[in-house]
Design an enzyme around this catalytic site. Sequence first.
Site, PDB file in Angstrom:
ATOM      1  N   SER A  78       0.808  -1.216   0.000  1.00  0.00           N
ATOM      2  CA  SER A  78       0.000   0.000   0.000  1.00  0.00           C
ATOM      3  C   SER A  78       0.849   1.278   0.000  1.00  0.00           C
ATOM      4  O   SER A  78       1.577   1.526  -0.946  1.00  0.00           O
ATOM      5  CB  SER A  78      -0.938  -0.053   1.204  1.00  0.00           C
ATOM      6  OG  SER A  78      -1.890   0.956   1.137  1.00  0.00           O
TER       7      SER A  78
ATOM      8  N   ASP B  51      -1.068   1.139  -4.022  1.00  0.00           N
ATOM      9  CA  ASP B  51      -2.021   0.181  -4.600  1.00  0.00           C
ATOM     10  C   ASP B  51      -3.331   0.849  -5.004  1.00  0.00           C
ATOM     11  O   ASP B  51      -4.303   0.162  -5.333  1.00  0.00           O
ATOM     12  CB  ASP B  51      -2.257  -1.009  -3.658  1.00  0.00           C
ATOM     13  CG  ASP B  51      -2.967  -0.626  -2.384  1.00  0.00           C
ATOM     14  OD1 ASP B  51      -2.868   0.553  -1.981  1.00  0.00           O
ATOM     15  OD2 ASP B  51      -3.624  -1.491  -1.775  1.00  0.00           O
TER      16      ASP B  51
HETATM   17 MG    MG Z   1      -3.522   1.352  -0.090  1.00  0.00          MG
END
Ligand code: MG
Length: 456
Positions: free
Chosen positions: A97, A242
């Site tokens: 992330s 992401d």
């Molecule tokens: Mg993320």
Amino acid sequence: MTRLFGTNGIRGIVGQDMTAELAVKVGRAAGTFFGGGSVALARDPRLSGPMLARAAASGLMSAGCDVIDLGVIPTPCAQYYVAKSGGLKGALVVTASHNPREFNGLKAIDARGMEMGHEDEESIEAILFEDRYRVAAWSEVGSIRADDSAAHRYLEGVRAKVDVEAIRNRGLTVVVDPGNGAGCITTPYLVRTLGCRVISLNAQADGAFPGRMPEPIPEHLDHLMRVVSETHADLGVAHDGDADRAIFVDDRGAFVYGDKSLALLARAAIRVRGGTVVTPVSTSSLIDDVVKAAGGTVVRTRVGSPIVARTMFETGAAFGGEENGGVIFPDHQFCRDGAMALAKMLELLAKEREALSELLAALPAYHIKKANVAVPVEKREAVLKALVGLAKGRPVDTTDGVKIRERDGSVLVRPSGTEPIFRVYAEGRTPERANALADEGVELIKKSLRGGERAE
Ligand code: MG
């Protein structure tokens, strides 16, 4: 038992705690939990992604799962694929992330495309720690195949949820900064197909993250802010690695805090039919003011997008999200979605016919101050208990950590789900008040730490 899953999946530094061995084990444990069947696999562009994804795929196949490899795509794109395909057991996503480049991680997705709940994560952990893997016989070992249709289907799904004509007619100019992350695969094309003029930065997927660090915070977005202002664009957007989060820059090149974009998107979501907005205790009171004025209600949860998504699912909420740019539109899917957040922001700008800076200026003013205090993991519980004691007699909310509410502001103190720190979120009607409340929060943690030491 060691807890493997944090607030948002398993995370670690590659080669230290995030290794090929661990990815095989998680793949085996998840495959055992799924009990065979088809499972999707996706990743962000991190350099360690191919290594970890192939290891996870091996683990899944060894437990009898058929792997559908979606390649490099945003996490919400993988979730959409699972939710709309039907018959899939779930997915594993290899991503860290917003974390720095040396990190990677694994996120488990359930059959509805939602981030897996804690109970299911604990089941996977138990299988892993107790070595209770399902081992497929030679004839039952899973297969693997690639499917490159996920991005295309996802963008069609996003476009279907907004008024494309209205956006097209407005002729907006948008600067897109996916930060060399997974959003490179989808967001520039989304914006172009919505009839906007696109200026892209850091828009080639590259796991070395040469353009900027993956977390969309002001310190990392100076280039985006400058380009928006110099090109006189209507909007700038940045994703994390992401692309489940979208953070905006207004038409004047100013960073828009996630609390504010969340409030604007919440108002647009409930304006027509009203309804409930779900958000964690850490979100600014701005959302209460805006949602109440628009005829809706706010439900507060513990911090973490899986909890927000599940609460929305269970209560039939109209909208939800977090202060970090993670926004959930339930008629699209029950997870944070950076591309959907952007599409809705474009629709909002097209319909309001006012510049984003003007819409923001009309919102009630709150000032936010955040701070972190290092607290060793083994002292977490003692500190939390001491904090509750210290806050006694004041209006306190203990949904997650300790939130002290004052008439002109509040301070929330809570342990991080992933790091050995306590986070302090203070807000006030003036910057001075926010700073004073943050200082108080920091002082309370330090006092609790000293108290904890005395008790030991
Ligand atoms: Mg993320």
